[in-house]
Design a protein around this motif. Structure first.
Motif, mmCIF file in Angstrom:
data_model
loop_
_atom_site.group_PDB
_atom_site.id
_atom_site.type_symbol
_atom_site.label_atom_id
_atom_site.label_comp_id
_atom_site.label_asym_id
_atom_site.label_seq_id
_atom_site.Cartn_x
_atom_site.Cartn_y
_atom_site.Cartn_z
ATOM 1 N N ILE A 1 0.836 -1.200 0.000
ATOM 2 C CA ILE A 1 0.000 0.000 0.000
ATOM 3 C C ILE A 1 0.870 1.249 0.000
ATOM 4 N N LYS A 2 0.761 2.024 -1.050
ATOM 5 C CA LYS A 2 1.567 3.234 -1.200
ATOM 6 C C LYS A 2 0.778 4.502 -0.869
ATOM 7 N N LYS A 3 -0.551 4.368 -0.807
ATOM 8 C CA LYS A 3 -1.397 5.524 -0.509
ATOM 9 C C LYS A 3 -2.473 5.117 0.494
ATOM 10 N N MET A 4 -2.784 6.034 1.400
ATOM 11 C CA MET A 4 -3.806 5.781 2.407
ATOM 12 C C MET A 4 -5.123 6.425 1.983
ATOM 13 N N PRO A 5 -6.251 5.708 2.096
ATOM 14 C CA PRO A 5 -7.533 6.254 1.658
ATOM 15 C C PRO A 5 -8.260 7.046 2.745
ATOM 16 N N LEU A 6 -8.841 8.156 2.348
ATOM 17 C CA LEU A 6 -9.804 8.893 3.173
ATOM 18 C C LEU A 6 -11.118 8.890 2.402
ATOM 19 N N LEU A 7 -12.155 8.367 3.012
ATOM 20 C CA LEU A 7 -13.419 8.181 2.298
ATOM 21 C C LEU A 7 -14.225 9.477 2.271
ATOM 22 N N ILE A 8 -14.600 9.889 1.065
ATOM 23 C CA ILE A 8 -15.391 11.109 0.874
ATOM 24 C C ILE A 8 -16.876 10.783 0.755
ATOM 25 N N GLU A 9 -17.185 9.783 -0.052
ATOM 26 C CA GLU A 9 -18.568 9.356 -0.238
ATOM 27 C C GLU A 9 -18.601 7.836 -0.368
ATOM 28 N N GLY A 10 -19.726 7.244 0.013
ATOM 29 C CA GLY A 10 -19.912 5.818 -0.171
ATOM 30 C C GLY A 10 -19.547 5.008 1.057
ATOM 31 N N ALA A 11 -19.421 3.698 0.863
ATOM 32 C CA ALA A 11 -19.076 2.779 1.950
ATOM 33 C C ALA A 11 -18.210 1.659 1.397
ATOM 34 N N ILE A 12 -17.298 1.171 2.232
ATOM 35 C CA ILE A 12 -16.363 0.114 1.843
ATOM 36 C C ILE A 12 -16.375 -0.955 2.925
ATOM 37 N N LYS A 13 -16.400 -2.222 2.522
ATOM 38 C CA LYS A 13 -16.303 -3.293 3.509
ATOM 39 C C LYS A 13 -14.875 -3.835 3.531
ATOM 40 N N ILE A 14 -14.405 -4.141 4.733
ATOM 41 C CA ILE A 14 -13.046 -4.633 4.944
ATOM 42 C C ILE A 14 -13.114 -6.107 5.315
ATOM 43 N N LEU A 15 -12.436 -6.937 4.519
ATOM 44 C CA LEU A 15 -12.469 -8.381 4.687
ATOM 45 C C LEU A 15 -11.094 -8.908 5.056
ATOM 46 N N ARG A 16 -11.061 -9.956 5.863
ATOM 47 C CA ARG A 16 -9.821 -10.601 6.296
ATOM 48 C C ARG A 16 -9.834 -12.032 5.785
ATOM 49 N N GLU A 17 -8.713 -12.501 5.249
ATOM 50 C CA GLU A 17 -8.616 -13.863 4.756
ATOM 51 C C GLU A 17 -8.447 -14.817 5.929
ATOM 52 N N ASP A 18 -9.205 -15.935 5.913
ATOM 53 C CA ASP A 18 -9.057 -16.891 7.001
ATOM 54 C C ASP A 18 -8.118 -18.027 6.591
ATOM 55 N N PHE A 19 -7.910 -18.978 7.492
ATOM 56 C CA PHE A 19 -6.943 -20.047 7.264
ATOM 57 C C PHE A 19 -7.368 -20.992 6.155
ATOM 58 N N ASP A 20 -8.658 -21.054 5.862
ATOM 59 C CA ASP A 20 -9.163 -21.946 4.819
ATOM 60 C C ASP A 20 -9.331 -21.228 3.491
ATOM 61 N N GLU A 21 -8.696 -20.056 3.363
ATOM 62 C CA GLU A 21 -8.737 -19.246 2.149
ATOM 63 C C GLU A 21 -10.135 -18.686 1.874
ATOM 64 N N GLY A 22 -10.967 -18.640 2.910
ATOM 65 C CA GLY A 22 -12.232 -17.930 2.807
ATOM 66 C C GLY A 22 -12.005 -16.489 3.266
ATOM 67 N N GLU A 23 -13.093 -15.761 3.445
ATOM 68 C CA GLU A 23 -12.986 -14.372 3.876
ATOM 69 C C GLU A 23 -13.992 -14.093 4.980
ATOM 70 N N LEU A 24 -13.634 -13.176 5.845
ATOM 71 C CA LEU A 24 -14.481 -12.805 6.967
ATOM 72 C C LEU A 24 -14.635 -11.290 6.988
ATOM 73 N N LEU A 25 -15.872 -10.826 7.077
ATOM 74 C CA LEU A 25 -16.138 -9.394 7.159
ATOM 75 C C LEU A 25 -15.699 -8.861 8.519
ATOM 76 N N LEU A 26 -14.806 -7.866 8.520
ATOM 77 C CA LEU A 26 -14.348 -7.255 9.764
ATOM 78 C C LEU A 26 -15.204 -6.055 10.142
ATOM 79 N N TYR A 27 -15.356 -5.118 9.206
ATOM 80 C CA TYR A 27 -16.134 -3.910 9.489
ATOM 81 C C TYR A 27 -16.376 -3.147 8.195
ATOM 82 N N PHE A 28 -17.235 -2.137 8.288
ATOM 83 C CA PHE A 28 -17.482 -1.219 7.186
ATOM 84 C C PHE A 28 -16.829 0.120 7.520
#
Length: 209
Positions: A43-70
């Protein structure tokens, strides 16, 4: 771009910092389902959100994904900041929940502003604190809530993000975010509907209470 930053952050940042952000940053539009940051990215740039929503996901041990937060308007992602500061690969995936717009700040400016602007320090520390609370909430959900409660919490979060009682997600999409199967989600949604807590429509879920 300065006017956009003023509208979103004038209550947080002082004028000289807003001027610097406008001078060194890029403004980026995104569409729903765009992947803004992926696992393994540097990551070379840090985001500041102006409009909209983004979900943040974490990869689990079984190569699935888990929703952390919005993250929503005015927010940034603490895990993104941690990767920026440590110059490490991303351990999260950031996916656009809605259409929106984000300011991308060069990493090298982050440390400089920590020493230069009190408002920036407060913003960074508050962001870490808020995201930590949300991650702890996600952990509590996994550890202490049954899947029915997790589904209901998820629907309430989506309702808040989209400012609507109707959530336009398929059963498969909900299952993906909660790292479970579509069959399980369909069964739990039917149970919640029988309890009178939601209504199921052809392409959406409506929260009743």
């Amino acid at each position: 771009m300065k006017e956009i930053i003023i509208q979103a952050y004038s209550h947080i940042f002082e004028e000289p910092l807003i001027e610097e952000i406008a001078n060194v940053s890029l403004l980026r539009d995104f569409k729903e389902d765009d992947i803004l940051i992926d696992f393994g990215d540097y990551i070379k740039k840090m985001p500041l959100l102006i409009e909209g929503a983004i979900k943040i996901l974490r990869e689990d041990f079984d190569e699935g994904e888990l929703l952390l937060y919005f993250i929503e308007k005015g927010d940034t992602c603490a895990m993104t900041m941690a990767c920026c500061m440590g110059e490490t690969k991303s351990e999260i995936r950031a996916v656009a929940e809605t259409d929106g717009q984000v300011i991308m700040i060069p990493v090298f400016k982050m440390e400089e502003w920590l020493g230069k602007y009190k408002s920036w320090r407060n913003y960074v520390f508050n962001s870490y604190n808020n995201r930590l609370k949300e991650m702890l909430s996600a952990i509590d959900s996994l550890a202490f809530m049954n899947m029915e409660e997790r589904v209901l919490n998820y629907l309430f979060d989506k309702s808040k993000i989209n400012n609507s009682r109707e959530i336009f997600n398929t059963h498969q999409e909900i299952a993906y975010d909660l790292n479970t199967s579509r069959v399980v989600i369909s069964r739990l949604l039917k149970a919640l509907e029988r309890q009178g807590r939601i209504k199921l429509h052809r392409a959406s879920v409506e929260i009743v209470i």
